[in-house]
Design a protein around this motif. Structure first.
Motif, mmCIF file in Angstrom:
data_model
loop_
_atom_site.group_PDB
_atom_site.id
_atom_site.type_symbol
_atom_site.label_atom_id
_atom_site.label_comp_id
_atom_site.label_asym_id
_atom_site.label_seq_id
_atom_site.Cartn_x
_atom_site.Cartn_y
_atom_site.Cartn_z
ATOM 1 N N ASN A 175 0.832 -1.211 0.000
ATOM 2 C CA ASN A 175 0.000 0.000 0.000
ATOM 3 C C ASN A 175 0.862 1.254 0.000
ATOM 4 O OD1 ASN A 175 -2.513 -1.211 -0.131
ATOM 5 N ND2 ASN A 175 -2.755 -1.310 2.087
ATOM 6 N N GLU A 176 1.939 1.245 0.781
ATOM 7 C CA GLU A 176 2.853 2.385 0.796
ATOM 8 C C GLU A 176 3.449 2.609 -0.591
ATOM 9 O OE1 GLU A 176 5.671 1.369 3.828
ATOM 10 O OE2 GLU A 176 4.323 1.947 5.468
ATOM 11 N N LEU A 177 3.823 1.525 -1.255
ATOM 12 C CA LEU A 177 4.383 1.648 -2.599
ATOM 13 C C LEU A 177 3.343 2.186 -3.582
ATOM 14 C CD1 LEU A 177 6.541 -1.607 -2.822
ATOM 15 C CD2 LEU A 177 7.362 0.752 -2.742
ATOM 16 N N LYS A 178 2.105 1.705 -3.459
ATOM 17 C CA LYS A 178 1.038 2.197 -4.337
ATOM 18 C C LYS A 178 0.820 3.694 -4.121
ATOM 19 C CE LYS A 178 -1.659 -2.051 -4.863
ATOM 20 N NZ LYS A 178 -2.926 -2.728 -4.512
ATOM 21 N N ILE A 179 0.766 4.102 -2.861
ATOM 22 C CA ILE A 179 0.564 5.517 -2.547
ATOM 23 C C ILE A 179 1.735 6.340 -3.070
ATOM 24 C CG2 ILE A 179 0.476 7.186 -0.639
ATOM 25 C CD1 ILE A 179 -1.185 5.045 0.895
ATOM 26 N N SER A 180 2.929 5.842 -2.854
ATOM 27 C CA SER A 180 4.127 6.536 -3.343
ATOM 28 C C SER A 180 4.088 6.671 -4.862
ATOM 29 C CB SER A 180 5.374 5.769 -2.908
ATOM 30 O OG SER A 180 6.526 6.334 -3.436
ATOM 31 N N ARG A 181 3.689 5.614 -5.540
ATOM 32 C CA ARG A 181 3.593 5.634 -6.998
ATOM 33 C C ARG A 181 2.554 6.643 -7.465
ATOM 34 N NH1 ARG A 181 -0.049 3.419 -10.059
ATOM 35 N NH2 ARG A 181 0.346 3.235 -12.256
ATOM 36 N N LEU A 182 1.385 6.637 -6.801
ATOM 37 C CA LEU A 182 0.331 7.592 -7.164
ATOM 38 C C LEU A 182 0.793 9.030 -6.938
ATOM 39 C CD1 LEU A 182 -2.870 5.827 -5.763
ATOM 40 C CD2 LEU A 182 -2.242 6.151 -8.161
ATOM 41 N N LYS A 183 1.499 9.260 -5.830
ATOM 42 C CA LYS A 183 2.015 10.603 -5.572
ATOM 43 C C LYS A 183 2.987 11.017 -6.667
ATOM 44 C CE LYS A 183 1.759 10.827 -0.519
ATOM 45 N NZ LYS A 183 2.566 10.868 0.708
ATOM 46 N N ARG A 184 3.873 10.121 -7.029
ATOM 47 C CA ARG A 184 4.885 10.450 -8.047
ATOM 48 C C ARG A 184 4.224 10.699 -9.401
ATOM 49 N NH1 ARG A 184 8.382 13.474 -9.492
ATOM 50 N NH2 ARG A 184 9.831 12.734 -11.045
ATOM 51 N N VAL A 185 3.237 9.860 -9.745
ATOM 52 C CA VAL A 185 2.515 10.061 -11.010
ATOM 53 C C VAL A 185 1.819 11.424 -10.989
ATOM 54 C CG1 VAL A 185 0.518 9.253 -12.357
ATOM 55 C CG2 VAL A 185 2.230 7.611 -11.586
ATOM 56 N N SER A 186 1.204 11.762 -9.857
ATOM 57 C CA SER A 186 0.541 13.060 -9.741
ATOM 58 C C SER A 186 1.546 14.199 -9.871
ATOM 59 C CB SER A 186 -0.179 13.178 -8.394
ATOM 60 O OG SER A 186 -1.257 12.289 -8.346
ATOM 61 N N GLU A 187 2.706 14.031 -9.236
ATOM 62 C CA GLU A 187 3.747 15.063 -9.322
ATOM 63 C C GLU A 187 4.210 15.239 -10.766
ATOM 64 O OE1 GLU A 187 6.752 13.672 -6.652
ATOM 65 O OE2 GLU A 187 5.649 14.293 -4.863
ATOM 66 N N VAL A 188 4.408 14.131 -11.460
ATOM 67 C CA VAL A 188 4.871 14.205 -12.853
ATOM 68 C C VAL A 188 3.806 14.878 -13.717
ATOM 69 C CG1 VAL A 188 5.430 12.819 -14.892
ATOM 70 C CG2 VAL A 188 6.482 12.276 -12.695
ATOM 71 N N LYS A 189 2.546 14.505 -13.514
ATOM 72 C CA LYS A 189 1.464 15.127 -14.281
ATOM 73 C C LYS A 189 1.392 16.622 -13.995
ATOM 74 C CE LYS A 189 -1.704 11.235 -14.861
ATOM 75 N NZ LYS A 189 -3.036 10.712 -14.516
ATOM 76 N N LEU A 190 1.533 16.982 -12.721
ATOM 77 C CA LEU A 190 1.489 18.390 -12.363
ATOM 78 C C LEU A 190 2.656 19.140 -12.993
ATOM 79 C CD1 LEU A 190 0.197 20.689 -10.760
ATOM 80 C CD2 LEU A 190 1.593 20.002 -8.806
ATOM 81 N N GLU A 191 3.848 18.560 -12.930
ATOM 82 C CA GLU A 191 5.016 19.184 -13.555
ATOM 83 C C GLU A 191 4.778 19.373 -15.053
ATOM 84 O OE1 GLU A 191 8.483 16.829 -12.664
ATOM 85 O OE2 GLU A 191 8.176 17.055 -10.506
ATOM 86 N N TYR A 192 4.207 18.361 -15.686
ATOM 87 C CA TYR A 192 3.921 18.437 -17.116
ATOM 88 C C TYR A 192 2.912 19.552 -17.400
ATOM 89 C CZ TYR A 192 2.037 17.225 -21.679
ATOM 90 O OH TYR A 192 1.605 17.272 -22.978
#
Length: 191
Positions: A58-75
């Motif tokens: 679950n921690e990895l999933k949350i971390s992945r979702l956060k990173r995906v969100s960060e990348v999308k936001l950066e984009y």
């Protein structure tokens, strides 16, 4: 005496046999208890490890979702910065063109209509357009306003800013969604 000895030997053999049986039962019970406890401990440890694994997953999933969100936001931010740069470049082109546009009678009339019967006014226009204005005291408009006309009553109660810069900024504020839509239509969006 032999008979007594034989009886005693039988009793000893019986007790010995009973003790052996009891020892075997105790060994079997101990082995069974050992296996039961071993199974319980293995299950308990497996459950703990499974919970830890689920928690880590679950921690990895949350971390992945956060990173995906960060990348999308950066984009999205980068796309917005690039769009803004394009719009700013377009506005600069328009500003350059407006610097060469002379004040026309229609804009003068529209501005003076807003002022109405007010006669004690100060009119600001570029030096090249001074001869086009016949009402009020004519003063020079700052060149950073790009041109156009600004009229102000002497008492400050009426101000009409029809400078090209102000009109351009109003147009930009009011019509930016439509401008962006036309300028950037067909661009893919990240969801």
């Amino acid at each position: 005496m032999d008979h007594e000895r034989a009886t005693i030997d039988k009793m000893i053999n019986f007790i010995y046999f009973e003790a052996k049986e009891k020892i075997n039962e105790l060994k079997a019970k101990a082995i069974e208890d050992y296996n039961t406890e071993k199974s319980r401990l293995i299950k308990e440890r497996s459950d703990v490890e499974e919970l830890e694994l689920k928690k880590r997953l679950n921690e990895l999933k949350i971390s992945r979702l956060k990173r995906v969100s960060e990348v999308k936001l950066e984009y999205k931010l980068e796309v917005a910065r690039r769009k803004e740069a394009r719009v700013n470049a377009l506005v600069e082109i328009v500003k350059k063109r407006l610097r060469g546009v002379h004040l026309n009678q229609q804009l003068i009339n529209q501005t003076m209509d807003v002022v109405g019967d007010e006669t004690d006014v100060v009119v600001y226009v570029l030096a090249r357009d001074r001869s086009r204005v016949s009402k009020g005291e004519v003063r020079e408009l700052d060149s950073d306003k790009l041109g156009g006309i600004v009229v102000m009553s002497r008492d400050g109660t009426v101000l009409v800013d029809n400078s090209y810069l102000t009109r351009l900024e109003k147009m930009r504020e009011q019509h930016m969604p439509r401008i962006s839509k036309e300028l950037f239509k067909g661009r893919e969006r990240v969801k």
